[in-house]
Enzyme design. Structure first.
Site, PDB file in Angstrom:
ATOM      1  N   LYS A  30       5.279-194.329  23.878  1.00  0.00           N
ATOM      2  CA  LYS A  30       5.921-195.491  24.045  1.00  0.00           C
ATOM      3  C   LYS A  30       5.575-196.896  23.221  1.00  0.00           C
ATOM      4  O   LYS A  30       6.222-197.382  22.634  1.00  0.00           O
ATOM      5  CB  LYS A  30       5.454-196.040  25.511  1.00  0.00           C
ATOM      6  CG  LYS A  30       5.966-197.168  26.128  1.00  0.00           C
ATOM      7  CD  LYS A  30       7.521-197.052  26.574  1.00  0.00           C
ATOM      8  CE  LYS A  30       8.197-198.437  26.827  1.00  0.00           C
ATOM      9  NZ  LYS A  30       8.796-198.771  25.640  1.00  0.00           N
ATOM     10  N   HIS A  49      19.562-215.179  38.166  1.00  0.00           N
ATOM     11  CA  HIS A  49      20.578-214.969  37.153  1.00  0.00           C
ATOM     12  C   HIS A  49      20.045-215.840  36.046  1.00  0.00           C
ATOM     13  O   HIS A  49      19.317-216.962  36.190  1.00  0.00           O
ATOM     14  CB  HIS A  49      22.052-215.769  37.744  1.00  0.00           C
ATOM     15  CG  HIS A  49      22.801-215.803  36.409  1.00  0.00           C
ATOM     16  ND1 HIS A  49      23.491-214.931  36.134  1.00  0.00           N
ATOM     17  CD2 HIS A  49      23.327-216.954  35.762  1.00  0.00           C
ATOM     18  CE1 HIS A  49      24.322-215.093  35.211  1.00  0.00           C
ATOM     19  NE2 HIS A  49      24.329-216.465  34.918  1.00  0.00           N
ATOM     20  N   HIS A  90       3.312-190.347  37.153  1.00  0.00           N
ATOM     21  CA  HIS A  90       3.250-191.209  38.600  1.00  0.00           C
ATOM     22  C   HIS A  90       3.204-190.008  39.601  1.00  0.00           C
ATOM     23  O   HIS A  90       2.811-190.368  40.711  1.00  0.00           O
ATOM     24  CB  HIS A  90       4.321-192.125  38.510  1.00  0.00           C
ATOM     25  CG  HIS A  90       5.612-191.866  37.931  1.00  0.00           C
ATOM     26  ND1 HIS A  90       5.772-191.652  36.786  1.00  0.00           N
ATOM     27  CD2 HIS A  90       6.847-191.388  39.056  1.00  0.00           C
ATOM     28  CE1 HIS A  90       7.141-191.437  36.642  1.00  0.00           C
ATOM     29  NE2 HIS A  90       7.716-191.333  37.815  1.00  0.00           N
ATOM     30  N   GLY A  95      10.357-178.353  26.888  1.00  0.00           N
ATOM     31  CA  GLY A  95       9.614-178.411  28.315  1.00  0.00           C
ATOM     32  C   GLY A  95       8.226-178.226  28.089  1.00  0.00           C
ATOM     33  O   GLY A  95       7.419-178.042  27.063  1.00  0.00           O
ATOM     34  N   GLY A 100      12.308-184.724  23.694  1.00  0.00           N
ATOM     35  CA  GLY A 100      13.177-184.722  22.595  1.00  0.00           C
ATOM     36  C   GLY A 100      13.978-185.828  22.304  1.00  0.00           C
ATOM     37  O   GLY A 100      14.007-186.256  21.246  1.00  0.00           O
ATOM     38  N   GLU A 137      20.788-178.132  22.059  1.00  0.00           N
ATOM     39  CA  GLU A 137      20.345-177.707  23.600  1.00  0.00           C
ATOM     40  C   GLU A 137      21.145-176.741  24.036  1.00  0.00           C
ATOM     41  O   GLU A 137      22.365-176.609  23.850  1.00  0.00           O
ATOM     42  CB  GLU A 137      20.650-179.083  24.148  1.00  0.00           C
ATOM     43  CG  GLU A 137      20.964-179.205  25.692  1.00  0.00           C
ATOM     44  CD  GLU A 137      19.676-178.699  26.589  1.00  0.00           C
ATOM     45  OE1 GLU A 137      18.417-179.397  26.082  1.00  0.00           O
ATOM     46  OE2 GLU A 137      19.756-177.903  27.451  1.00  0.00           O
ATOM     47  N   LYS A 176     -12.167-181.683  29.403  1.00  0.00           N
ATOM     48  CA  LYS A 176     -12.238-180.794  28.060  1.00  0.00           C
ATOM     49  C   LYS A 176     -12.588-181.475  26.811  1.00  0.00           C
ATOM     50  O   LYS A 176     -13.316-181.435  25.882  1.00  0.00           O
ATOM     51  CB  LYS A 176     -11.327-179.733  28.295  1.00  0.00           C
ATOM     52  CG  LYS A 176     -11.144-178.859  26.989  1.00  0.00           C
ATOM     53  CD  LYS A 176     -10.018-178.007  27.230  1.00  0.00           C
ATOM     54  CE  LYS A 176      -9.355-177.437  25.900  1.00  0.00           C
ATOM     55  NZ  LYS A 176      -8.130-176.670  25.841  1.00  0.00           N
TER      56      LYS A 176
END
Lengths: 466, 513
Positions: free
Chosen positions: A50, A444, A321, A271, A185, A203, A33
């Site tokens: 991100k 390490h 994903h 949401g 949020g 919340e 669209k």
């Protein structure tokens, strides 16, 4: 035009399904669209958020940790315009990449609103009103989702905004009120908090990111508090008013008292809802349930034999994903293959700092199911790598079966855990025990040692570095 | 010492033989010259005898084709008769999974359960459902599985108390006498859960029975699903017995082990179909024929081939019966607590006619004709798994309500798959009602070894000429298919006409005229 496969929607579910279809020799079309491909994820979701999270993380570090690192800076300031421009550039590179992938795989891109005429025919209506009809043997609905709201909140996109607007702000808010303590949020709240905005979170539930393991919510709350977040948990929003330059959010606390929070922007992030407007699914006989989701069976088939649906528009977690896996699953099924998705092992990640990542069952779910489990925790405070980078917030928590030692859930909050969770997914797909991981060499100094140590702790409480 | 027994040269042109069946099992003690197996060549069947006394170890399975000179079995001549049983037991215990489950009350005895003989003509059954899982504790006589034969579904009770070990899988076709499962006999009560846990804990985790044994990796799971192979039948070579992608790629469907070599060809064909690259409206689905379906097909073809079948038709004015039903429906229901249907009228009419035309109620048995002075009327019922024909015994002696009740009872059991073989065996004549599905006219096929079958059809209002006037009447075509070898045209046609008369004037049923 006649196709073997038509995919409606070019988000990560849709475009991946189209590519897999082309790989399997199907003549494939994708209908989008919007003028750019990539859907919510690439345009107004994962990728741009991100990008901004990364920029603001740099800024935050420059402002707060560089001095300790021994780097002095003068006149540090945010150039929001440039930050948004860079984000736009990242988005453009990504959506152009999808365009290239479509061409490479000889997938026809039909730009316009796709709607069903019948179960094999899709009408594509372009912005100028012109339309064409294409037919497909099989059709995949991948129309995704839109931010949802509450009935009494009027989103004006100026002061009362959704994630989409929060990705293209002209100024850094002074006080941003975030309604909803979920992933979106917390991520976008972080973006502006790092640039100096005061962020208040209202919340309804008693913890942040409530779908994840409780420990994660608690730890995240601690870290975000340091960043200047304020929390109004167990608060039910009753009204949101735009008063020009000021916005007021009225909420009811757990005692039933009215609480008023004033700010200059309100981000509504409670949401997302499945998006099927204009799809005219009824024309094909595709059933949509009362939550707005396209109804599908375990093969992701809708109520109509040749029509499938994937991603945010169907049941399950709204994750890029997850949609990708579903896209591949549907197309491979059409080609006669028998793939399977283990929904329990789809990881969830939150790109705050520290990052939160999880796979498998939460402690609460294990209790509910009555499964006997062992817990192994390792804090990043005890990790050499984390101390070297001054990223010592958070911990790794491994939940393993009490008798078999099989890893049942991994919950991480800390630096780069969004990347680290992949190891846990691999381990769990192979049904590794905590001791299996504990006996594998981890380089390490790395953050991943924390996972190994948590597994040691889960095995027989024998972590080495704590 | 061990003596190898090879396939002997049995004839000049014969280069290979097929093992028909083993009379002795691996681990059995055999005497010298005792017959141990049956070999089939393309010319003849012959028996293989033991060349020495000792304990037998088979090297090939029934159905295997071997070249002349190939090793077929070994006989351990050192072993004495007493060694036979322990040898078998050792084999049992070599599986670690079974070893670890040995609980406190175990006797070490293993009860082999085989498919019981369930009826004369039944040679094989299909294992429909395991009601108890592998490794479950079962009580004596507890129902552990459901088994389908071509006639009925049976419940299989445990023959001992103990730990169940599956041998056959759901969907397997087994011959009578074929092994279904083993029960590791346990005395006393079921092992308590805590006992189970403690044994699990003492098990060293390295011995291959890890919880992850047999777990297929994501890629392996997909490959197995596409090959239609159950992960349980694949041996994992990965860590703790996990199934790797390579294991899955190499895995083959476990070969079915029917004794008859021809039978092995069919399943091989089943494995062949590959899904088309792009699926669409050209998809096909293949599924194994159930035993019931196989029997139906065999018997229908046999009826067509082995009898001289033909069909005669007539039509019945159903108005008198419909009027009668309308009038007495309520009363009948109140008194007998069952609905007055058409079946009782047809059954009664048929019984009267059968007694008047005994050839229709007779059967051919070899060179003889068998006449029956009773009417066992089979009724065809469409059950979920296929057509079944339960029998109403001595229908000639039953009242209307008794017939209706019997029809309801048998039809209900048929639908639930609960009919016994007993209830489906025998029958001297069959009634089938295609009318309930809307059939106007059809030629039913004889239910062998019976000689005739009556087909009922739907009732349709048709204009009929009655005494020179056109009347609309509810009419039904009736068809009688019969074996012309035993029933002459005069008999079959007269029989059907008689049925018509009795139905069109039910009072005649009462008076026997």
């Amino acid at each position: 035009m006649k196709y073997d496969l038509i995919v409606i929607g070019s988000g990560p579910g849709g475009y991946v399904a189209a590519i897999r279809g082309a790989q399997l020799g199907m003549k494939t079309a994708i209908v989008e669209k919007y003028p750019t491909l990539g859907g919510t994820c690439l345009n107004v979701g994962c990728i741009p958020s991100k990008a901004l999270l990364d920029s603001t993380e740099h800024y935050h570090n420059a402002a707060h940790t560089f001095k300790t690192h021994g780097i002095d800076l003068k006149d540090l300031k945010v150039n929001l315009k440039q930050m948004i421009a860079r984000k736009d550039d990242v988005v453009k590179q990504n959506v152009d990449g999808i365009q290239y992938l479509m061409k490479k795989n000889k997938i026809d891109v039909h730009q316009g609103l796709g709607s069903f005429v019948d179960k094999n025919t899709i009408k594509v209506t372009k912005d100028d009103g012109k339309s064409e009809e294409i037919t497909g043997k099989n059709i995949i609905i991948a129309t995704g989702s839109k931010p949802s709201s509450l009935p009494f909140i009027e989103i004006d996109k100026k002061r009362i905004i959704t994630s989409t607007e929060a990705l293209k702000m002209n100024e850094v808010p002074k006080h941003m009120i975030v309604i909803g303590g979920g992933v979106i949020g917390m991520e976008l709240g972080s973006v502006y908090a790092r640039m100096g905005a005061k962020v208040s979170v209202v919340e309804f539930m008693d913890s942040l990111i409530p779908s994840m393991d409780k420990t994660m919510g608690k730890e995240l709350q601690k870290s975000l508090k340091k960043l200047g977040f304020e929390f109004y948990l167990k608060h039910k929003v009753t009204a949101v008013k735009n008063r020009g330059k000021e916005v007021t959010v009225t909420a009811e606390n757990s005692k039933g008292e009215a609480v008023e929070v004033k700010g200059d922007y309100v981000l509504v992030s409670i949401g997302r809802r499945p998006y099927t407007e204009g799809l005219n699914a009824e024309a094909a006989g595709v059933k949509i349930n009362d939550r707005g989701q396209v109804e599908v069976d375990e093969h992701l088939k809708t109520s109509v034999d040749n029509i499938y649906a994937i991603g945010d528009v169907v049941k399950g977690a709204m994750l890029a994903h997850k949609a990708e896996e579903e896209g591949v699953l549907v197309v491979e099924q059409l080609a006669g293959q028998k793939p399977h998705i283990n929904y329990n092992l789809i990881p969830g990640v939150v790109y705050t700092w520290p990052e939160v990542a999880a796979v498998g069952l939460t402690e609460e779910q294990l209790k509910e199911k009555g499964i006997k489990y062992k817990t192994g925790k390792f804090p990043f405070m005890a990790s050499g790598r984390a101390r070297a980078s001054m990223d010592t917030d958070g911990l790794v928590k491994v939940l393993a079966d009490a008798s078999t030692d099989e890893i049942l859930g991994v919950h991480m909050i800390g630096p780069r855990t969004a990347d680290m969770i992949a190891e846990a997914v691999v381990a769990m797909e192979y049904r590794a025990s905590a001791e299996d991981i504990a006996r594998m060499s981890h380089a390490h100094p790395t953050y991943t040692e924390a996972f190994k140590e948590a597994c040691l702790a889960a095995t027989e409480n024998r972590a080495l570095h704590i | 010492m061990s003596l190898e027994i090879k396939v002997p040269a049995v004839g000049e042109s014969i280069t290979e033989v097929t093992i028909g069946q083993w009379f002795k099992n691996s681990g059995d003690y055999v005497e010298m010259d005792e017959v141990i197996c049956e070999l089939e060549s393309d010319k003849a069947t012959f028996e293989l005898t033991a060349e020495a006394a000792g304990v037998l170890t088979t090297k090939a399975e029934a159905g295997d084709t071997l070249e002349i000179g190939a090793v077929i079995c070994e006989i351990d001549t050192n072993a004495s008769e007493g060694d036979a049983a322990p040898a078998e037991e050792k084999k049992e215990e070599s599986k670690p999974a079974e070893k670890t489950s040995n609980g406190g009350g175990k006797t070490g005895e293993v009860k082999d359960m085989v498919v019981p003989t369930v009826g004369e003509s039944i040679t094989e059954v299909t294992l429909a459902t395991w009601l108890k899982e592998d490794g479950d504790f079962v009580e004596l006589d507890e129902i552990i599985a459901e088994v389908d034969s071509d006639k009925a579904t049976f419940e299989l009770p445990a023959e001992a108390q103990g730990i169940l070990r599956h041998v056959a899988a759901e969907g397997d076709t087994l011959e009578i006498g074929g092994m279904i499962c083993k029960i590791e006999v346990v005395e006393g009560d079921a092992p308590s859960e805590s006992a189970g846990e403690s044994t699990a804990e003492t098990t060293p985790s390295s011995n291959g029975d890890s919880y992850a044994a047999g777990h297929a990796s994501p890629a392996a799971a997909k490959i197995l699903a596409e090959k239609g192979i159950d992960a349980k039948s694949v041996k994992g070579t990965g860590k703790d017995g996990r199934i790797t992608k390579e294991d899955a790629e190499k895995a083959q469907k476990p070969a079915p082990k029917p004794a008859a070599p021809q039978a092995s060809k069919a399943p091989a064909k089943e494995a062949a179909p590959e899904a088309p690259k792009v699926a669409g409206e050209r998809n096909t689905k293949r599924e194994k024929m159930t035993s019931l379906r196989k029997t139906i097909s065999k018997r229908l073809v046999a009826a067509k081939n082995e009898t001289a079948m033909l069909t005669t038709f007539n039509e019945v004015n159903m108005k008198p019966i419909m009027d009668l039903r309308k009038q007495y429906k309520e009363m009948f229901k109140e008194k007998h607590n069952v609905n007055l249907g058409f079946m009782s009228f047809f059954t009664k009419a048929v019984c009267v006619a059968l007694q008047e035309w005994p050839a229709v109620n007779a059967q051919i048995d070899g060179n003889e004709l068998v006449y029956h002075d009773f009417c066992d009327v089979s009724i065809a019922v469409s059950a979920p798994k296929g057509l079944v024909v339960p029998v109403i015994r001595n229908a000639e002696a039953l009242s209307f309500d008794q017939i209706e009740k019997e029809v309801v009872r048998l039809a209900t059991k048929a639908r639930d798959g609960k009919l016994t073989i007993e209830e489906m065996t025998g029958g001297t004549f069959t009634i089938t009602n295609g009318g309930i599905f809307g059939s106007m006219m059809s030629t039913p096929i004889i239910n062998q070894p019976q000689s005739a079958i009556l087909g009922m059809h739907n009732i349709v209002e048709r204009p009929m000429a009655v005494n020179g006037e056109v009347k609309i009447l509810p009419m039904m075509y009736v068809a009688l298919s019969y074996d012309h070898r035993i029933i002459d045209g005069r008999e079959s046609v007269s029989f059907l006409v008689r049925v018509k008369q009795l139905l069109e004037d039910p009072a005649r049923l009462l008076l026997g005229v």
